[in-house]
Design a protein around this motif. Structure first.
Motif, PDB file in Angstrom:
ATOM      1  N   MET A 252       0.585  -0.979  -0.040  1.00 57.76           N
ATOM      2  CA  MET A 252      -0.298  -0.173  -0.280  1.00 57.76           C
ATOM      3  C   MET A 252       0.861   0.858  -0.047  1.00 57.76           C
ATOM      4  N   PRO A 253       0.713   2.219  -0.703  1.00 56.82           N
ATOM      5  CA  PRO A 253       1.867   3.177  -0.708  1.00 56.82           C
ATOM      6  C   PRO A 253       0.884   4.457  -0.144  1.00 56.82           C
ATOM      7  N   TYR A 254       2.814   4.806   0.676  1.00 55.96           N
ATOM      8  CA  TYR A 254       2.750   5.599   1.734  1.00 55.96           C
ATOM      9  C   TYR A 254       1.521   6.829   1.384  1.00 55.96           C
ATOM     10  N   LYS A 255       0.774   7.550   2.302  1.00 63.30           N
ATOM     11  CA  LYS A 255      -0.408   8.185   2.181  1.00 63.30           C
ATOM     12  C   LYS A 255       0.020  10.686   1.744  1.00 63.30           C
ATOM     13  N   SER A 256       1.256  10.757   2.047  1.00 65.19           N
ATOM     14  CA  SER A 256       1.846  11.755   2.115  1.00 65.19           C
ATOM     15  C   SER A 256       2.927  11.979   0.837  1.00 65.19           C
ATOM     16  N   GLN A 257       2.788  13.135   0.796  1.00 62.56           N
ATOM     17  CA  GLN A 257       3.761  13.468  -0.904  1.00 62.56           C
ATOM     18  C   GLN A 257       4.974  14.042   0.159  1.00 62.56           C
ATOM     19  N   PHE A 258       6.145  13.335  -0.737  1.00 55.75           N
ATOM     20  CA  PHE A 258       7.471  13.725  -0.541  1.00 55.75           C
ATOM     21  C   PHE A 258       8.528  14.665  -1.314  1.00 55.75           C
ATOM     22  N   ILE A 259       9.605  15.267  -0.956  1.00 52.19           N
ATOM     23  CA  ILE A 259       9.794  16.284  -1.833  1.00 52.19           C
ATOM     24  C   ILE A 259      11.508  16.121  -1.197  1.00 52.19           C
ATOM     25  N   ILE A 260      12.121  15.727  -2.290  1.00 48.85           N
ATOM     26  CA  ILE A 260      13.620  16.047  -1.969  1.00 48.85           C
ATOM     27  C   ILE A 260      14.200  17.030  -2.277  1.00 48.85           C
ATOM     28  N   ILE A 261      14.790  17.709  -1.804  1.00 46.82           N
ATOM     29  CA  ILE A 261      15.933  19.054  -1.731  1.00 46.82           C
ATOM     30  C   ILE A 261      17.041  19.043  -1.396  1.00 46.82           C
ATOM     31  N   GLU A 262      17.568  18.567  -2.484  1.00 51.45           N
ATOM     32  CA  GLU A 262      19.377  17.770  -2.938  1.00 51.45           C
ATOM     33  C   GLU A 262      19.726  18.285  -3.890  1.00 51.45           C
ATOM     34  N   ASP A 263      20.949  18.717  -4.014  1.00 51.61           N
ATOM     35  CA  ASP A 263      22.168  19.476  -4.831  1.00 51.61           C
ATOM     36  C   ASP A 263      22.613  18.321  -5.658  1.00 51.61           C
ATOM     37  N   ASN A 264      23.124  17.625  -4.877  1.00 50.76           N
ATOM     38  CA  ASN A 264      23.035  16.299  -5.200  1.00 50.76           C
ATOM     39  C   ASN A 264      22.743  15.054  -6.621  1.00 50.76           C
ATOM     40  N   LEU A 265      22.775  14.566  -7.624  1.00 56.45           N
ATOM     41  CA  LEU A 265      21.961  13.822  -8.394  1.00 56.45           C
ATOM     42  C   LEU A 265      22.283  12.602  -7.959  1.00 56.45           C
ATOM     43  N   ILE A 266      22.725  12.294  -6.952  1.00 55.65           N
ATOM     44  CA  ILE A 266      23.618  10.567  -6.690  1.00 55.65           C
ATOM     45  C   ILE A 266      22.800  10.374  -5.623  1.00 55.65           C
ATOM     46  N   ASP A 267      22.558  11.650  -5.134  1.00 55.02           N
ATOM     47  CA  ASP A 267      22.018  11.206  -3.655  1.00 55.02           C
ATOM     48  C   ASP A 267      20.450  11.560  -3.829  1.00 55.02           C
ATOM     49  N   GLN A 268      19.771  12.581  -4.621  1.00 51.53           N
ATOM     50  CA  GLN A 268      18.479  12.470  -4.949  1.00 51.53           C
ATOM     51  C   GLN A 268      18.089  11.019  -6.400  1.00 51.53           C
ATOM     52  N   PHE A 269      18.655  10.035  -6.900  1.00 49.92           N
ATOM     53  CA  PHE A 269      18.817   8.813  -7.382  1.00 49.92           C
ATOM     54  C   PHE A 269      18.109   7.904  -5.693  1.00 49.92           C
ATOM     55  N   VAL A 270      19.454   8.032  -4.875  1.00 50.19           N
ATOM     56  CA  VAL A 270      19.224   6.671  -3.965  1.00 50.19           C
ATOM     57  C   VAL A 270      18.514   7.039  -3.746  1.00 50.19           C
ATOM     58  N   THR A 271      18.404   8.591  -2.998  1.00 52.84           N
ATOM     59  CA  THR A 271      17.343   8.521  -1.807  1.00 52.84           C
ATOM     60  C   THR A 271      15.807   8.172  -2.820  1.00 52.84           C
ATOM     61  N   LYS A 272      15.347   8.653  -4.215  1.00 51.29           N
ATOM     62  CA  LYS A 272      13.825   9.010  -5.113  1.00 51.29           C
ATOM     63  C   LYS A 272      13.893   6.810  -4.646  1.00 51.29           C
ATOM     64  N   LYS A 273      14.644   6.329  -4.705  1.00 51.42           N
ATOM     65  CA  LYS A 273      14.946   4.811  -4.990  1.00 51.42           C
ATOM     66  C   LYS A 273      14.445   4.242  -4.031  1.00 51.42           C
ATOM     67  N   LEU A 274      14.550   4.289  -3.329  1.00 52.45           N
ATOM     68  CA  LEU A 274      14.512   4.002  -1.416  1.00 52.45           C
ATOM     69  C   LEU A 274      13.396   4.286  -1.047  1.00 52.45           C
ATOM     70  N   LEU A 275      12.596   5.378  -1.301  1.00 57.39           N
ATOM     71  CA  LEU A 275      11.310   5.643  -1.450  1.00 57.39           C
ATOM     72  C   LEU A 275      10.654   4.559  -1.857  1.00 57.39           C
ATOM     73  N   LYS A 276      11.012   4.608  -3.159  1.00 58.94           N
ATOM     74  CA  LYS A 276      10.196   4.077  -4.068  1.00 58.94           C
ATOM     75  C   LYS A 276       9.513   2.786  -3.815  1.00 58.94           C
ATOM     76  N   LYS A 277      10.922   2.091  -3.370  1.00 60.85           N
ATOM     77  CA  LYS A 277      11.865   0.216  -2.583  1.00 60.85           C
ATOM     78  C   LYS A 277      10.435   0.320  -1.482  1.00 60.85           C
ATOM     79  N   GLY A 278      10.684   1.488  -0.602  1.00 61.83           N
ATOM     80  CA  GLY A 278      10.432   1.133   1.058  1.00 61.83           C
ATOM     81  C   GLY A 278       9.050   1.269   0.686  1.00 61.83           C
ATOM     82  N   LEU A 279       8.906   2.532   0.533  1.00 54.56           N
ATOM     83  CA  LEU A 279       6.930   3.136   1.148  1.00 54.56           C
ATOM     84  C   LEU A 279       6.385   3.408  -0.210  1.00 54.56           C
ATOM     85  N   ASP A 280       6.692   1.987  -1.208  1.00 53.39           N
ATOM     86  CA  ASP A 280       6.126   2.443  -2.848  1.00 53.39           C
ATOM     87  C   ASP A 280       4.887   4.282  -2.997  1.00 53.39           C
TER      88      ASP A 280
END
Length: 129
Positions: A1-29
């Protein structure tokens, strides 16, 4: 079941953006995950999307244009009803104890996480709510 909140990553590093986004998708859908490359972009996004609530911000400290501390100062100026719908988690690789102290003492910061953080950190934090 997807998590109900919206998420925004405020981050300048493209690798950190990518990794964090993937973790959110994998861990919380979480999809979509919004990205801002600095605090100014993040603040502009919040002002344009005040109707998205609740909102979780994953905020870096060291960024060009507007850093995390400057973002938190601007955040303080937002209307109370907007701030009440937002939780801020600071993600940083800083070892500077003064920066960490300032983050942890900020009344708008829910928690401070060292980068890279683990999938279990996400699950333990957001699936408990």
């Amino acid at each position: 079941m997807p998590y109900k909140s919206q998420f925004i990553i405020i981050e300048d590093n493209l690798i950190d953006q990518f990794v964090t986004k993937k973790l959110l998708k994998k861990g919380l859908d979480i999809n979509p995950v919004y990205i801002a490359n600095n605090g100014k972009e993040g603040m502009n996004w919040i002002l344009k999307n005040q109707n998205l609530n609740p909102l979780i911000i994953l905020l870096d400290i060291q960024m060009p244009i507007m850093n995390g501390f400057e973002f938190l100062e601007e955040f303080d100026r937002l209307p109370k009803d907007v701030k009440e719908k937002i939780e801020i988690f600071v993600l940083s690789s800083t070892l500077d104890s003064e920066e960490i102290r300032k983050v942890k003492e900020n009344k708008y910061v829910t928690d401070f996480w060292n980068k890279p953080f683990k999938l279990e950190t996400l699950r333990n934090t957001f699936l408990q709510i």
